[in-house]
Motif scaffolding. Structure first.
Motif, short mmCIF file in Angstrom:
data_model
loop_
_atom_site.label_atom_id
_atom_site.label_comp_id
_atom_site.label_asym_id
_atom_site.label_seq_id
_atom_site.Cartn_x
_atom_site.Cartn_y
_atom_site.Cartn_z
N VAL A 91 0.83 -1.20 0.00
CA VAL A 91 0.00 0.00 0.00
C VAL A 91 0.87 1.25 0.00
O VAL A 91 0.56 2.25 -0.67
CB VAL A 91 -0.95 -0.01 1.22
CG1 VAL A 91 -1.69 1.33 1.33
CG2 VAL A 91 -1.93 -1.16 1.13
N GLU A 92 1.97 1.20 0.72
CA GLU A 92 2.87 2.34 0.75
C GLU A 92 3.44 2.64 -0.63
O GLU A 92 3.64 3.80 -0.98
CB GLU A 92 4.00 2.09 1.76
CG GLU A 92 3.54 1.98 3.20
CD GLU A 92 2.82 3.24 3.66
OE1 GLU A 92 3.30 4.35 3.34
OE2 GLU A 92 1.77 3.10 4.32
N TRP A 94 1.90 2.02 -3.53
CA TRP A 94 0.82 2.59 -4.35
C TRP A 94 0.47 4.00 -3.92
O TRP A 94 -0.11 4.76 -4.71
CB TRP A 94 -0.41 1.69 -4.31
CG TRP A 94 -0.21 0.40 -5.04
CD1 TRP A 94 -0.09 -0.84 -4.50
CD2 TRP A 94 -0.08 0.23 -6.46
NE1 TRP A 94 0.09 -1.79 -5.48
CE2 TRP A 94 0.11 -1.15 -6.70
CE3 TRP A 94 -0.11 1.11 -7.54
CZ2 TRP A 94 0.27 -1.67 -7.97
CZ3 TRP A 94 0.06 0.58 -8.82
CH2 TRP A 94 0.24 -0.79 -9.02
N LYS A 95 0.81 4.37 -2.70
CA LYS A 95 0.56 5.75 -2.27
C LYS A 95 1.40 6.75 -3.06
O LYS A 95 1.10 7.94 -3.09
CB LYS A 95 0.88 5.89 -0.77
CG LYS A 95 -0.16 5.27 0.15
CD LYS A 95 0.21 5.50 1.61
CE LYS A 95 -0.83 4.88 2.55
NZ LYS A 95 -0.48 5.11 3.97
N ASN A 96 2.45 6.27 -3.70
CA ASN A 96 3.33 7.14 -4.47
C ASN A 96 2.88 7.33 -5.91
O ASN A 96 3.58 7.96 -6.71
CB ASN A 96 4.76 6.59 -4.48
CG ASN A 96 5.41 6.69 -3.11
OD1 ASN A 96 5.02 7.50 -2.28
ND2 ASN A 96 6.42 5.87 -2.87
N TRP A 99 -2.74 9.25 -10.20
CA TRP A 99 -3.52 8.70 -11.30
C TRP A 99 -4.17 9.83 -12.11
O TRP A 99 -4.60 10.84 -11.55
CB TRP A 99 -4.61 7.77 -10.76
CG TRP A 99 -4.07 6.71 -9.85
CD1 TRP A 99 -3.91 6.79 -8.50
CD2 TRP A 99 -3.59 5.43 -10.23
NE1 TRP A 99 -3.37 5.63 -8.02
CE2 TRP A 99 -3.17 4.77 -9.05
CE3 TRP A 99 -3.50 4.75 -11.45
CZ2 TRP A 99 -2.65 3.49 -9.05
CZ3 TRP A 99 -2.98 3.47 -11.46
CH2 TRP A 99 -2.55 2.85 -10.28
N SER A 147 -4.24 11.37 -6.11
CA SER A 147 -3.34 10.40 -5.46
C SER A 147 -3.97 9.99 -4.15
O SER A 147 -5.05 10.44 -3.78
CB SER A 147 -1.96 11.02 -5.24
OG SER A 147 -2.01 11.99 -4.20
N TRP A 148 -3.27 9.13 -3.43
CA TRP A 148 -3.73 8.70 -2.11
C TRP A 148 -3.90 9.92 -1.20
O TRP A 148 -4.81 9.97 -0.38
CB TRP A 148 -2.70 7.74 -1.53
CG TRP A 148 -2.95 7.33 -0.10
CD1 TRP A 148 -2.69 8.07 1.03
CD2 TRP A 148 -3.53 6.11 0.35
NE1 TRP A 148 -3.04 7.37 2.16
CE2 TRP A 148 -3.58 6.16 1.77
CE3 TRP A 148 -4.00 4.97 -0.28
CZ2 TRP A 148 -4.07 5.12 2.54
CZ3 TRP A 148 -4.51 3.94 0.48
CH2 TRP A 148 -4.54 4.02 1.88
N HIS A 149 -3.03 10.90 -1.36
CA HIS A 149 -2.95 12.00 -0.42
C HIS A 149 -3.99 13.09 -0.66
O HIS A 149 -4.50 13.68 0.29
CB HIS A 149 -1.55 12.61 -0.48
CG HIS A 149 -0.44 11.60 -0.35
ND1 HIS A 149 -0.12 11.02 0.85
CD2 HIS A 149 0.38 11.04 -1.29
CE1 HIS A 149 0.88 10.15 0.67
NE2 HIS A 149 1.19 10.15 -0.62
#
Length: 227
Positions: A91-92, A94-96, A99, A147-149
């Motif tokens: 998961v860490e 893919w956080k980078n 999309w 993104s995740w963030h």
């Protein structure tokens, strides 16, 4: 023991297997078509009501098919290769990834009333699906990324996106987003393989900035809108 009473079932186990084969051969057949095909060569004919009752007893129900993108055999292989190459990502990792994509939002949508016969656990069986392509018709086109963030910018596209317009989006929106969210240069930018995304001026721009972030190698070609 007292024998069970009631009318004998007109479709026995052998008949149910026959009816099951008819369903497997044509998921979109109507009750009338299934009944007609079943009665061919049978000594005792059945009516549509019996067909419906038998199908429900077998676990079949008439339902709307799931709509899925049309994917070629080549693209399926590329997707499998991509999945295997990234199967150990956490998961860490893919956080980078940031999309992105263009999307067209329709003002109206037409969906034909297609129905198929399937069992409860067959909702994703290939014979129970209706393939779709990217939407067409009146609407508005936008480009966006996330993104995740956080959510990224949403950019309206007034006409068909070409390489020059996409270069402006990349330089004005992608670049500041990636350098701000991933200051350690460990970010990945995702884009599909649309022609304007793979144009030489775009590829050269990404090469000039490959020390700031990485372009994720996407597994399949861009899907052309045909609706």
């Amino acid at each position: 023991m007292r024998q069970s009473c009631g009318r004998k079932c007109l479709v026995d186990a052998r008949g149910q297997r026959r009816m099951g084969r008819l369903i497997q051969a044509d998921r979109r057949a109507t009750l009338t078509e299934i009944t007609t095909r079943y009665n061919r060569g049978m000594e005792q004919s059945i009516c549509e009501a019996t067909t419906c009752t038998t199908l429900r007893r077998m676990g079949y129900n008439s339902r709307r098919p799931h709509r899925v993108p049309l994917i070629s055999t080549t693209n399926r292989k590329k997707r499998l290769q991509f999945a295997r190459a990234h199967q150990n990502w956490t998961v860490e990792d893919w956080k980078n990834v940031a999309w992105s994509d263009e999307s067209r939002f329709l003002l109206r949508h037409s969906d034909g009333r297609v129905r198929i016969w399937r069992k409860q656990n067959e909702n994703m069986d290939p014979s129970c699906l209706v393939t779709t392509v990217q939407a067409g018709g009146g609407g508005v086109m936008v480009w966006g990324m996330f993104s995740w963030h956080t959510l990224g910018p949403l950019v309206p596209i007034g006409h068909r996106l070409n390489a020059t317009d996409y270069l402006s989006i990349v330089s004005d929106h992608v670049h500041p987003f990636m350098t701000t969210m991933y200051p350690s240069s460990d970010g990945y930018f995702q884009q599909d393989n649309a022609p304007c995304h793979k144009a030489p001026i775009i590829s050269n721009w990404f090469l000039e900035h490959d020390n700031e972030f990485t372009v994720l190698q996407w597994p399949h070609s861009h899907q052309i809108s045909t609706q």
